[in-house]
Write an enzyme that holds these catalytic residues in place. Structure first.
Site, short mmCIF file in Angstrom:
data_model
loop_
_atom_site.label_atom_id
_atom_site.label_comp_id
_atom_site.label_asym_id
_atom_site.label_seq_id
_atom_site.Cartn_x
_atom_site.Cartn_y
_atom_site.Cartn_z
N HIS A 264 49.29 42.18 37.81
CA HIS A 264 47.94 42.42 38.34
C HIS A 264 47.90 42.21 39.86
O HIS A 264 47.49 43.09 40.62
CB HIS A 264 46.94 41.48 37.66
N GLU A 265 48.34 41.03 40.31
CA GLU A 265 48.32 40.75 41.75
C GLU A 265 49.27 41.69 42.48
O GLU A 265 49.01 42.09 43.62
CB GLU A 265 48.68 39.29 42.03
N HIS A 268 47.38 44.71 43.41
CA HIS A 268 46.59 44.48 44.64
C HIS A 268 47.51 44.56 45.87
O HIS A 268 47.15 45.14 46.90
CB HIS A 268 45.95 43.09 44.61
N GLU A 294 40.24 46.56 42.38
CA GLU A 294 40.48 46.24 40.98
C GLU A 294 41.05 47.44 40.22
O GLU A 294 41.78 47.26 39.25
CB GLU A 294 39.19 45.75 40.30
ZN ZN Z 1 42.12 41.36 40.73
#
Ligand code: ZN
Length: 498
Positions: A264-265, A268, A294
């Site tokens: 997830h990170e 980003h 997101e």
């Molecule tokens: Zn996030």
């Protein structure tokens, strides 16, 4: 002053703003990773000064004059400088519209509120938090009027997080999703749940660290420009497009937590590292909005990271790193386990299917709270009622109910919907990506370069050069939430044999 001189002053102003931000970020990074426990006081002093200087620079008459001058000469500006001046003028106007004494009072309130919220959550006592939450809501209603008096207060706040998004838009968005997700969830729950007990075997941290490094490599994150640290709550922090940090948290009894935090990170981080050089050290650097950000983290986490081809690709390495723990597990079983659906109480632990229902609860509450039709004292009751209605779960206490998130204590009302929008944007990006190229062949071989290039070209490179809606249009076309609902239906029908 001629245009060139004004542009030189603009560049100097932007670099200064960047430097204040970079210094504050460094202190935050230090505080959350390596700083000893009882050292917050001195950092607080430094952070206060940095925030004050930044505000002073923004609010100074010189800055206003420079931006006005550049605005008058806007016909002579290229696209990038035009956007830059426009955005800076907007930020400046925003900041100076709030009377300084109210701004200070609010800063002190949010500072106090985070401690009060933490205690209230610990002690499971909403009454402790209630008076502060009342003040925070009242301030936000007032500030909404400063941001845009022509809008309903909650619309003005939503616009701050995802420009162009309002209640009319979200009402339609969430209604579409709810009508599709709730029956799908009921059908899934009627089926036998997959076994995911092996995810909670013992996974030593040292092996998990090696796994994180491997995942970053598969994601194509250049370790010369992206480091990984360890913190209580995982996050991504960007200095510029050559220096991004991600963090994770290792739980020895839970393999999936850190694994999906890293992916997830990592999503980003891919976004931040992919923003073009031209906008660095300006207000257009970095991801354009929360929702678009997101969409990128969720794209990697859920659409890629929880897909069968991706898991097939990385499973041999997982077997190598965790030979005993995964000895009796197949890639197929692992894929089913990390996609297990379970209506729950805690948003951050929610699966991909039920996640948006958690957001809808918060949206309905914020809408009424900021709209003035819900008193703060009635928040817990409505929270519990909506959890029962949407997710079918009984909320036993505040800690697992309306005290679970930090957002409101930080004064963030209108932030939550961005998470759900991000998921929906991501699904539509995947659909378009699949129309443009073979996504799954390369992913099944652990090659994410095509995915990365597509997102880089359609989303990442722009930074703030386009409005959020412009980026969404570029990557999604006409946004349509039924694409996300279709994706969920297809995925979970296959997983659960519906
Ligand atoms: Zn996030």
């Amino acid at each position: 002053m001629d245009l060139n001189e004004a542009l030189a002053q603009l560049a100097e102003l932007e670099k200064k703003l960047y430097a204040y931000q970079a210094a504050s970020s460094s202190l935050y990074l230090d505080a959350t990773t390596t700083a000893p426990r009882d050292t917050a006081e001195g950092r607080g002093v430094a952070l206060g000064v940095l925030a004050g200087e930044r505000h002073k620079l923004f609010a100074s008459p010189g800055t206003g004059e420079l931006l006005n001058l550049l605005w008058e000469k806007r016909d002579g500006l290229d696209r990038l400088r035009f956007r830059e001046v426009k955005e800076l003028r907007r930020a400046c106007a925003q900041l100076t519209r709030i009377p300084p004494d109210e701004y200070m009072e609010y800063a002190m309130l949010t500072n106090e509120a985070s401690g009060v919220w933490r205690r209230a959550k610990e002690q499971n006592d909403f009454e402790l938090f209630r008076p502060v939450l009342e003040k925070l809501a009242a301030f936000n209603i007032k500030f909404a009027g400063y941001y845009d008096p022509s809008k309903a207060p909650y619309d003005a706040l939503l616009n701050e997080y995802e420009r162009g998004v309002d209640m009319e838009y979200l009402d339609g968005f969430f209604a579409t999703l709810r009508a599709r997700i709730v029956p799908l969830l009921q059908a899934v729950m009627a089926k036998e749940a997959p076994d995911d007990s092996f995810l909670r075997r013992h996974y030593p941290i040292e092996a998990q660290r090696k796994f994180s490094a491997y995942l970053m490599e598969v994601l194509g994150l250049d370790r010369a420009h992206c480091a990984i640290g360890e913190t209580e709550h995982p996050y991504t922090l960007e200095f510029n497009n050559k220096d991004v940090r991600i963090t994770t948290r290792y739980d020895e009894d839970n393999l999936a937590f850190s694994m999906y935090s890293v992916v997830h990170e990592g999503g980003h981080a891919k976004y931040e590292l992919g923003v073009c050089d031209e906008v660095q050290y300006t207000c257009l650097a970095g991801g354009v909005s929360m929702g678009v950000h997101e969409s990128q983290s969720r794209f990697y986490e859920n659409l890629i990271g929880r897909s069968r081809p991706f898991i097939e690709a990385i499973f041999p390495k997982m077997r190598e790193l965790f030979p005993e723990q995964l000895a009796d597990v197949t890639a197929e079983q692992f894929h089913r386990a990390v996609n297990k659906v379970r209506p729950s109480l805690i948003r951050t632990e929610a699966d991909e299917l039920t996640y948006c229902l958690h957001i809808m609860v918060r949206y309905e509450i914020e809408k009424r709270l900021i709209g003035g039709t819900l008193a703060v004292k009635d928040v817990p009751e409505l929270w519990n009622r909506l959890y029962k209605e949407y997710l079918g779960v009984d909320v036993p206490c505040g800690r697992e109910g309306c005290l679970q998130d930090s957002h409101w204590s930080g004064g963030d009302f209108g932030y939550f919907p961005s998470y759900a929008l991000g998921s929906a944007y991501a699904a539509q990006m995947l659909k378009n990506m699949e129309a443009d190229m073979d996504v799954w062949g390369p992913v099944s071989r652990g090659d994410l370069s095509g995915v990365s290039a597509w997102l880089g070209e359609k989303v990442h490179k722009f930074g703030g050069l386009l409005e959020p809606a412009g980026v969404v249009k570029n990557a999604c076309g006409q946004f349509d939430p039924t694409v996300f609902a279709d994706y969920l239906e297809k995925k979970y029908s296959a997983l659960y044999g519906l």
